[in-house]
Design a protein around this motif. Structure first.
Motif, mmCIF file in Angstrom:
data_model
loop_
_atom_site.group_PDB
_atom_site.id
_atom_site.type_symbol
_atom_site.label_atom_id
_atom_site.label_comp_id
_atom_site.label_asym_id
_atom_site.label_seq_id
_atom_site.Cartn_x
_atom_site.Cartn_y
_atom_site.Cartn_z
ATOM 1 N N MET A 1 9.444 -39.361 -25.880
ATOM 2 C CA MET A 1 8.485 -39.952 -26.778
ATOM 3 C C MET A 1 7.095 -39.503 -26.333
ATOM 4 S SD MET A 1 8.204 -43.877 -27.964
ATOM 5 C CE MET A 1 7.325 -44.500 -26.583
ATOM 6 N N ARG A 5 2.910 -44.622 -31.121
ATOM 7 C CA ARG A 5 2.997 -44.775 -32.574
ATOM 8 C C ARG A 5 4.436 -44.604 -33.075
ATOM 9 N NH1 ARG A 5 -1.054 -41.738 -33.752
ATOM 10 N NH2 ARG A 5 -2.517 -43.455 -33.720
ATOM 11 N N GLN A 6 5.189 -43.750 -32.402
ATOM 12 C CA GLN A 6 6.586 -43.529 -32.783
ATOM 13 C C GLN A 6 7.393 -44.824 -32.669
ATOM 14 O OE1 GLN A 6 8.382 -40.389 -30.532
ATOM 15 N NE2 GLN A 6 10.405 -40.708 -31.417
ATOM 16 N N LEU A 7 7.239 -45.522 -31.581
ATOM 17 C CA LEU A 7 7.946 -46.788 -31.364
ATOM 18 C C LEU A 7 7.424 -47.852 -32.317
ATOM 19 C CD1 LEU A 7 10.018 -48.298 -29.603
ATOM 20 C CD2 LEU A 7 8.178 -48.775 -27.997
ATOM 21 N N GLN A 8 6.125 -47.899 -32.492
ATOM 22 C CA GLN A 8 5.531 -48.908 -33.373
ATOM 23 C C GLN A 8 5.981 -48.734 -34.818
ATOM 24 O OE1 GLN A 8 1.568 -48.551 -34.696
ATOM 25 N NE2 GLN A 8 1.214 -50.748 -34.725
ATOM 26 N N SER A 9 5.972 -47.511 -35.313
ATOM 27 C CA SER A 9 6.320 -47.304 -36.717
ATOM 28 C C SER A 9 7.804 -47.556 -36.988
ATOM 29 C CB SER A 9 5.924 -45.901 -37.169
ATOM 30 O OG SER A 9 6.665 -44.926 -36.475
ATOM 31 N N GLU A 10 8.649 -47.190 -36.039
ATOM 32 C CA GLU A 10 10.088 -47.355 -36.262
ATOM 33 C C GLU A 10 10.533 -48.809 -36.136
ATOM 34 O OE1 GLU A 10 14.253 -45.355 -34.781
ATOM 35 O OE2 GLU A 10 12.375 -44.264 -34.526
ATOM 36 N N TYR A 11 9.886 -49.572 -35.246
ATOM 37 C CA TYR A 11 10.328 -50.943 -35.002
ATOM 38 C C TYR A 11 9.285 -51.996 -35.357
ATOM 39 C CZ TYR A 11 14.316 -48.777 -32.844
ATOM 40 O OH TYR A 11 15.447 -48.037 -32.623
ATOM 41 N N ASP A 12 8.199 -51.588 -35.982
ATOM 42 C CA ASP A 12 7.162 -52.509 -36.464
ATOM 43 C C ASP A 12 6.675 -53.452 -35.371
ATOM 44 O OD1 ASP A 12 5.431 -53.441 -38.444
ATOM 45 O OD2 ASP A 12 6.790 -55.066 -38.991
ATOM 46 N N TYR A 54 12.467 -47.630 -25.963
ATOM 47 C CA TYR A 54 12.910 -46.938 -27.175
ATOM 48 C C TYR A 54 14.374 -46.500 -27.036
ATOM 49 C CZ TYR A 54 12.739 -43.506 -31.000
ATOM 50 O OH TYR A 54 12.980 -42.785 -32.147
ATOM 51 N N ARG A 58 17.684 -47.843 -29.258
ATOM 52 C CA ARG A 58 18.503 -46.902 -30.029
ATOM 53 C C ARG A 58 19.933 -46.764 -29.506
ATOM 54 N NH1 ARG A 58 15.905 -43.631 -33.629
ATOM 55 N NH2 ARG A 58 17.475 -42.032 -33.316
#
Length: 87
Positions: A1, A5-12, A54, A58
């Motif tokens: 990662m 932002r990747q973690l935030q966008s996928e898991y809100d 993350y 997953r």
């Protein structure tokens, strides 16, 4: 990662939740996310913590229950959520 932002966008996740996971302040996450100011001192540590979280989100279902019992003891109710009984 490469970025939270990747973690935030996928898991809100909120900035507060990201900060808790990374082990930094909410202000650090706010600067990183909205102003593009990456942490200077321990960016790699924060990214590793976020990446580990993350990965667990997953791939938790691939971790054997016996290993979970050792690294993260769970109550029977919580274990039933992660590993529902087979029908």
């Amino acid at each position: 990662m490469e970025h939270p932002r990747q973690l935030q966008s996928e898991y809100d996740l909120s900035y507060e939740e990201l900060a808790f996971i990374a082990g930094c302040t909410t202000r650090t996450i706010e600067r990183w996310m909205s102003q593009g100011q990456e942490p200077k001192m321990v960016k790699e540590v924060y990214l590793r913590r976020l990446s580990e979280f993350y990965f667990l989100l997953r791939c938790y279902h691939h971790i054997p229950p016996d290993l979970w019992s050792i690294i993260c003891p769970l109550s029977e109710a919580d274990r039933a959520i992660l590993y529902p009984p087979s029908e």
